[in-house]
Write an enzyme that holds these catalytic residues in place. Structure first.
Site, PDB file in Angstrom:
ATOM      1  N   ASN A  55       6.026  -8.146   5.808  1.00 24.71           N
ATOM      2  CA  ASN A  55       6.750  -7.012   5.243  1.00 24.71           C
ATOM      3  C   ASN A  55       7.479  -7.409   3.966  1.00 24.71           C
ATOM      4  O   ASN A  55       7.526  -6.643   2.996  1.00 24.71           O
ATOM      5  CB  ASN A  55       7.769  -6.467   6.253  1.00 24.71           C
ATOM      6  CG  ASN A  55       7.124  -5.681   7.375  1.00 24.71           C
ATOM      7  OD1 ASN A  55       5.936  -5.392   7.341  1.00 24.71           O
ATOM      8  ND2 ASN A  55       7.906  -5.330   8.370  1.00 24.71           N
ATOM      9  N   ARG A 381      -6.510   5.865   5.648  1.00 20.61           N
ATOM     10  CA  ARG A 381      -6.871   4.511   6.088  1.00 20.61           C
ATOM     11  C   ARG A 381      -7.733   4.669   7.330  1.00 20.61           C
ATOM     12  O   ARG A 381      -7.276   5.192   8.342  1.00 20.61           O
ATOM     13  CB  ARG A 381      -5.628   3.683   6.433  1.00 20.61           C
ATOM     14  CG  ARG A 381      -4.626   3.529   5.304  1.00 20.61           C
ATOM     15  CD  ARG A 381      -3.505   2.568   5.707  1.00 20.61           C
ATOM     16  NE  ARG A 381      -2.343   2.693   4.854  1.00 20.61           N
ATOM     17  CZ  ARG A 381      -2.203   2.125   3.665  1.00 20.61           C
ATOM     18  NH1 ARG A 381      -3.184   1.377   3.193  1.00 20.61           N
ATOM     19  NH2 ARG A 381      -1.100   2.286   2.962  1.00 20.61           N
ATOM     20  N   ARG A 411      -2.568   2.433  -0.603  1.00 20.85           N
ATOM     21  CA  ARG A 411      -2.143   1.106  -1.050  1.00 20.85           C
ATOM     22  C   ARG A 411      -2.733  -0.010  -0.192  1.00 20.85           C
ATOM     23  O   ARG A 411      -2.648   0.011   1.038  1.00 20.85           O
ATOM     24  CB  ARG A 411      -0.615   1.018  -1.039  1.00 20.85           C
ATOM     25  CG  ARG A 411      -0.075  -0.253  -1.659  1.00 20.85           C
ATOM     26  CD  ARG A 411       1.427  -0.207  -1.710  1.00 20.85           C
ATOM     27  NE  ARG A 411       1.907   0.844  -2.602  1.00 20.85           N
ATOM     28  CZ  ARG A 411       2.917   1.659  -2.304  1.00 20.85           C
ATOM     29  NH1 ARG A 411       3.518   1.568  -1.146  1.00 20.85           N
ATOM     30  NH2 ARG A 411       3.299   2.574  -3.169  1.00 20.85           N
ATOM     31  N   HIS A 441      -2.258  12.495   1.481  1.00 18.14           N
ATOM     32  CA  HIS A 441      -1.742  11.744   2.623  1.00 18.14           C
ATOM     33  C   HIS A 441      -1.811  12.565   3.911  1.00 18.14           C
ATOM     34  O   HIS A 441      -1.485  12.067   4.992  1.00 18.14           O
ATOM     35  CB  HIS A 441      -0.294  11.327   2.320  1.00 18.14           C
ATOM     36  CG  HIS A 441       0.278  10.317   3.246  1.00 18.14           C
ATOM     37  ND1 HIS A 441       1.277  10.617   4.153  1.00 18.14           N
ATOM     38  CD2 HIS A 441       0.003   9.001   3.421  1.00 18.14           C
ATOM     39  CE1 HIS A 441       1.597   9.528   4.841  1.00 18.14           C
ATOM     40  NE2 HIS A 441       0.834   8.542   4.419  1.00 18.14           N
ATOM     41  N   TYR A 474       0.717   1.954  16.782  1.00 20.16           N
ATOM     42  CA  TYR A 474       1.719   2.839  16.187  1.00 20.16           C
ATOM     43  C   TYR A 474       1.967   4.020  17.114  1.00 20.16           C
ATOM     44  O   TYR A 474       1.051   4.511  17.779  1.00 20.16           O
ATOM     45  CB  TYR A 474       1.230   3.415  14.848  1.00 20.16           C
ATOM     46  CG  TYR A 474       1.041   2.444  13.717  1.00 20.16           C
ATOM     47  CD1 TYR A 474       1.120   1.063  13.894  1.00 20.16           C
ATOM     48  CD2 TYR A 474       0.763   2.908  12.437  1.00 20.16           C
ATOM     49  CE1 TYR A 474       0.935   0.191  12.835  1.00 20.16           C
ATOM     50  CE2 TYR A 474       0.578   2.044  11.368  1.00 20.16           C
ATOM     51  CZ  TYR A 474       0.652   0.684  11.579  1.00 20.16           C
ATOM     52  OH  TYR A 474       0.457  -0.175  10.527  1.00 20.16           O
ATOM     53  N   ARG A 570      13.164   5.071  11.185  1.00 21.73           N
ATOM     54  CA  ARG A 570      12.751   3.698  11.447  1.00 21.73           C
ATOM     55  C   ARG A 570      13.185   2.730  10.350  1.00 21.73           C
ATOM     56  O   ARG A 570      13.720   1.662  10.616  1.00 21.73           O
ATOM     57  CB  ARG A 570      11.226   3.629  11.590  1.00 21.73           C
ATOM     58  CG  ARG A 570      10.699   2.253  11.955  1.00 21.73           C
ATOM     59  CD  ARG A 570       9.208   2.149  11.723  1.00 21.73           C
ATOM     60  NE  ARG A 570       8.865   2.027  10.320  1.00 21.73           N
ATOM     61  CZ  ARG A 570       7.700   2.419   9.788  1.00 21.73           C
ATOM     62  NH1 ARG A 570       6.813   3.015  10.538  1.00 21.73           N
ATOM     63  NH2 ARG A 570       7.461   2.251   8.500  1.00 21.73           N
ATOM     64  N   HIS A 598       6.065   5.607  14.119  1.00 24.91           N
ATOM     65  CA  HIS A 598       5.383   6.183  12.966  1.00 24.91           C
ATOM     66  C   HIS A 598       5.320   7.706  13.003  1.00 24.91           C
ATOM     67  O   HIS A 598       4.976   8.337  12.007  1.00 24.91           O
ATOM     68  CB  HIS A 598       3.956   5.607  12.891  1.00 24.91           C
ATOM     69  CG  HIS A 598       3.260   5.843  11.594  1.00 24.91           C
ATOM     70  ND1 HIS A 598       2.245   6.764  11.445  1.00 24.91           N
ATOM     71  CD2 HIS A 598       3.426   5.284  10.370  1.00 24.91           C
ATOM     72  CE1 HIS A 598       1.807   6.747  10.191  1.00 24.91           C
ATOM     73  NE2 HIS A 598       2.515   5.864   9.521  1.00 24.91           N
TER      74      HIS A 598
END
Length: 691
Positions: A55, A381, A411, A441, A474, A570, A598
């Site tokens: 991270n 993704r 990304r 997204h 997630y 979060r 998430h």
């Protein structure tokens, strides 16, 4: 009116806003706390340590890199009042604290504890003669043939160093075969080499023994310089800005432009230098000069510079006793007939506790069903070897009209998505790259099926990606529905993305960048009005991050009106809770547990007629104003009650994995009150749903 204006001005005070970047950085301290927690299984603690390191890498590549660019452009301060240079200075200070804590956790806690458990990551000075001999042979046979050391002299200037690659700077003395005097050399570790090497059990006496590649390189680097004397070898790693800056308005082909940009990503401007702590100052100065960095960007490391690579130990060691117990997600009844199941009632899936297989089955069945005419899907993704992609390709081969919106700018998945787009197009799928200037997204799937004399729409909407792997790691919410209004809305959104449609009037959904922001503000303001009128008023919202100033001001005003507000955020949170007269009715908590939180869920009491929405967007400026996102109302009261109970109230009751944000910006870990039973929201769902 003037008092309202004055209040609005008051709510713009920089002291009421935390810096988004520093708040995001602090999230990694909460992740690291999981690695420090003795109640967590040992190898899982190692995994948390590695996650905190990874991270931090990404934080420097994206957040710090973007700030560095903003500093060069002379951009103004954000809502918190900090200009980019001031934020960068604080980032380096806070990151130094985090790095120190990470390596103390590794050196003083986890390595010794792992060793006691029979999982040893060996220091060079602890190798036995047999281990040293085996490692020397491994170096000569497997490593040396692929190394290309580079001596630094006028004919060999300082080489380009790839982002996050492992390197050794070597100090040598003597003369080589050409009579050149030795001084410094750079040894770059090719990416083909494993960063963690496992020793054979016969050499280790039955234990699981591992060695970092950096230790092996340092130990045997003299083999690369025969006839010369190695005086020192120091590992280092440079982190570079990895944010791609493609001017979409100036390119005719976004895919080609991204391919060109990706070629140079690994060599963009440096933002951080990690180096062995015993490296001499003159060598550090040389590296800083070559990377155009100053002393504030240096992190002196007491251990491997690529500590995150220790995650391979987690993957290689087969020790169930040192990991979380396995679980089997619940499979939705009626999965063998997905269209009939969804037509009969709305279905909510709460991942990872509910299996992702119904989503895969829906696509598979749609691909094979002769009554299905069209499939439309967004992919942000998808993951490697995605079964979803295979089903979409099969659907196209079976004559279905298949349209896929592939977000090329996801990304760190840009290259994978370029390849994915090529595969889909080769199979006859119509691929759309989204909207210029706005990342797509949203998580949507639409299936059009002929049933008798009419066409029916089946929809999946989610808070997470269409990725089977993350669906097990997630927490996310997915909705499967045949609701005609939602189907109508999703159809219009797909038309708008792929064509040149005007702004839309949607029936059940909100859409960024058009109505999602204003729709959320309207609902927050409605709660404030209800509170002033004496009606039931409360807000409970769960998201990954919060920084949008208008949303924060609206929440402050709702708090001033008496609305009780619970936020489960979060990561980064720019809102300051607990400020008298402003936000004393707002509580903010963060949950860090076995699974990555998430899901995005927003609940409004609405005067006694609650409204619950899920969506793909956090309350971030980029999500609400600069992306294509969706928010969808959960219409079925039964489904809404389940989501409210499991994803909101359950998490507000957590006293094991929760952290509360204080008004001064620090987080305090929540503990069970005296006499209260421990409550872990994630464990509650594991037991309730998975059995």
């Amino acid at each position: 009116m003037s008092s309202a204006v004055e209040n609005d001005d008051l709510l713009r005070e920089p002291s009421l806003y935390f810096n988004r970047e520093l708040s995001q950085l602090d999230f990694n301290f909460r992740v690291l706390a999981q690695a420090q927690d003795p109640s967590v299984p040992l190898l899982e603690r190692l995994r948390y340590l590695c996650i905190s390191c990874t991270n931090l890498d990404e934080f420097f590549e994206i957040r710090a890199g973007t700030l560095q660019h903003a500093q060069q452009l002379g951009l103004a301060a954000g809502p918190d009042g900090l200009v980019p240079s001031a934020t960068l200075a604080r980032i380096h200070e806070r990151s130094a604290d985090l790095v120190q804590a990470q390596y103390e956790c590794w050196n003083d806690v986890l390595r010794p504890a792992l060793s006691d458990a029979g999982v040893r990551v060996l220091h060079r000075d602890s190798w036995t003669d047999a281990q040293t001999e085996w490692l020397r042979g491994y170096f000569l046979d497997e490593i040396l043939p692929v190394l290309s050391p580079l001596g630094l002299d006028p004919a060999h200037p300082f080489p380009k160093i790839l982002n996050k690659s492992l390197n050794i700077v070597v100090v040598v003395e003597g003369r080589d075969a050409f009579g050149r005097a030795g001084h410094l050399a750079i040894v770059r570790a090719p990416r083909s080499l494993p960063r963690i090497i496992q020793l054979p059990e016969a050499i280790s006496g039955g234990a699981s023994d591992f060695v970092f590649l950096s230790a092996v390189l340092s130990a045997f680097v003299d083999e690369l310089f025969p006839g010369m004397e190695v005086k020192g070898a120091y590992q280092f790693r440079v982190t570079r800005n990895s944010e791609l800056l493609v001017d979409e308005e100036e390119v005719e082909n976004l895919a080609l432009a991204l391919k060109d940009e990706l070629l140079g990503r690994g060599y963009m401007r440096a933002v951080r230098l990690e180096i062995a702590e015993q490296c001499p100052p003159d060598i550090v100065a040389l590296l800083l000069e070559n990377f155009d960095l100053d002393e504030s960007a240096v992190y002196r490391i007491n251990g491997p510079v690529n500590l995150n690579r220790a995650i391979q130990v987690y993957d290689l060691v087969r020790r169930p006793d040192l990991k979380f117990p396995p679980f089997t997600p619940r499979v939705l009844p009626g999965t063998d007939a997905m269209f009939e199941t969804i037509a009969s009632h709305d279905v909510v899936l709460h991942h990872p506790f509910d299996s992702f297989s119904p989503v895969l089955e829906l696509i598979r069945q749609a691909a094979e069903d002769p009554h299905v005419l069209a499939i439309k899907q967004t992919l942000y993704r998808a993951g490697k070897d995605s079964p979803i992609v295979e089903h979409l390709i099969q659907a196209a081969r079976n004559g279905k009209d298949v349209t896929v919106v592939v977000e090329l700018r996801a990304r760190f998945d840009e290259e994978a998505n370029l390849g994915l787009a090529d595969r889909l197009q080769a199979a006859g799928v119509q691929v759309v790259y989204g909207v210029v200037g706005y990342k797509t997204h949203a998580k949507m799937m639409l299936i059009v099926r002929r049933e008798g004399s009419k066409l029916c729409r089946y929809v999946h909407l989610g808070t997470g990606n269409y990725h089977s792997g993350t669906a097990r790691a997630y927490t996310d919410i997915g909705l499967l529905t045949a609701d005609a209004d939602i189907g109508h809305d999703v159809h219009l959104i797909f038309q708008q993305i792929s064509g040149l449609a005007p702004s839309l009037e949607l029936k059940r959904m909100l859409q960024a960048p058009f109505t999602l922001h204003s729709g959320m503000l309207m609902r927050i303001e409605r709660e404030a009005r209800n509170a002033k009128a004496g009606l039931p008023a409360r807000i409970v919202a769960k998201m990954n991050a919060l920084n949008e100033p208008q949303v924060i001001r609206a929440l402050y005003k709702a708090s001033q009106a008496g609305v009780r507000i619970d936020l489960i955020v979060r990561g980064a949170c720019s809102l300051r809770p607990g400020v008298p007269g402003v936000s004393e009715n707002i509580r903010v908590r963060s949950i860090v547990g076995r699974f990555l939180e998430h899901s995005r869920v927003y609940w409004f009491e609405n005067g006694g007629e609650p409204e619950l929405l899920c969506g793909s967007a956090d309350w971030l400026e980029r999500n609400l104003l600069r992306r294509v996102e969706t928010g969808f109302v959960i219409v079925d009261p039964r489904v809404a009650r389940r989501v409210h109970a499991e994803a909101l109230e359950n998490y507000l009751a957590d006293n094991c994995n929760a952290w509360e944000l204080m008004s001064d910006g620090h987080y305090e870990r929540v503990a069970p009150a005296e006499g209260a039973a421990p409550h872990s929201a994630q464990m509650k769902l594991l037991h309730k749903i998975c059995g």
